[in-house]
Design a protein around this motif. Structure first.
Motif, PDB file in Angstrom:
ATOM      1  N   MET A  13     -27.811  19.200  -8.099  1.00 31.35           N
ATOM      2  CA  MET A  13     -26.381  19.473  -7.756  1.00 31.35           C
ATOM      3  C   MET A  13     -26.529  20.976  -7.607  1.00 31.35           C
ATOM      4  N   GLY A  14     -26.984  21.838  -8.797  1.00 33.84           N
ATOM      5  CA  GLY A  14     -26.899  23.202  -8.739  1.00 33.84           C
ATOM      6  C   GLY A  14     -27.754  23.692  -7.946  1.00 33.84           C
ATOM      7  N   THR A  31     -14.594  26.459   2.836  1.00 29.83           N
ATOM      8  CA  THR A  31     -15.790  26.047   2.228  1.00 29.83           C
ATOM      9  C   THR A  31     -16.156  26.949   1.303  1.00 29.83           C
ATOM     10  N   ARG A  32     -15.781  28.181   1.116  1.00 28.86           N
ATOM     11  CA  ARG A  32     -15.813  28.886  -0.058  1.00 28.86           C
ATOM     12  C   ARG A  32     -15.160  28.215  -1.202  1.00 28.86           C
ATOM     13  N   LEU A  33     -13.902  27.757  -1.043  1.00 27.14           N
ATOM     14  CA  LEU A  33     -12.939  27.186  -2.026  1.00 27.14           C
ATOM     15  C   LEU A  33     -13.683  25.866  -2.665  1.00 27.14           C
ATOM     16  N   SER A  38     -17.148  23.105  -6.520  1.00 25.26           N
ATOM     17  CA  SER A  38     -18.416  22.728  -7.019  1.00 25.26           C
ATOM     18  C   SER A  38     -19.141  23.266  -8.266  1.00 25.26           C
ATOM     19  N   ILE A  39     -18.963  24.532  -8.219  1.00 25.68           N
ATOM     20  CA  ILE A  39     -19.452  25.450  -9.422  1.00 25.68           C
ATOM     21  C   ILE A  39     -18.876  24.820 -10.731  1.00 25.68           C
ATOM     22  N   ILE A  40     -17.480  25.004 -10.613  1.00 24.23           N
ATOM     23  CA  ILE A  40     -16.517  24.651 -11.638  1.00 24.23           C
ATOM     24  C   ILE A  40     -16.956  23.206 -12.360  1.00 24.23           C
TER      25      ILE A  40
END
Length: 119
Positions: A13-14, A31-33, A38-40
């Motif tokens: 995933m990372g 897509t940036r959101l 995704s990172i959170i």
């Protein structure tokens, strides 16, 4: 063995998120959101897999609810619109619902881990 599989999933995933970032696939605000969310969620899964306590459970409860809601909305409603940003062909017909649902199936372990971490 289960810990190894969780670590593999976490790494996949990372790596996928970072790969899309390096390749410049996040070209607009939606897509940036998606990348930020995704990172959170990845950090939540990281905390669950490694047993690391980050933030408070109430934060992860909100991350679980809003992250899951975002993934469902993004996959069902926005994937076709931003297909070109992710390197998919925009000329093709709309993505079948089965493909979208299988994409959502891929994130089930992510939200299972965040749920376990939060609750």
């Amino acid at each position: 063995m289960a810990d190894f599989l969780w670590l593999m999933y976490l790494g996949f995933m990372g790596t996928t998120a970072i790969w899309f970032l390096i390749k410049g696939k996040y070209k607009n605000n939606i897509t940036r959101l998606d990348f930020v969310i995704s990172i959170i969620t990845w950090f939540g899964l990281f905390g669950y897999v490694t047993g690391t306590e980050m933030l408070t459970p109430i934060v992860w409860k909100f991350v679980f609810i809003f992250g899951l809601l975002w993934d469902v909305l993004f996959t069902i409603f926005f994937t076709d619109r931003f297909a070109g940003d992710f390197g998919l062909e925009e000329d093709e017909k709309e993505m079948p619902l089965g493909a979208k649902l299988s994409g959502l199936l891929f994130v089930v372990p992510l939200y299972y881990g965040i749920f376990q971490y939060a609750f």
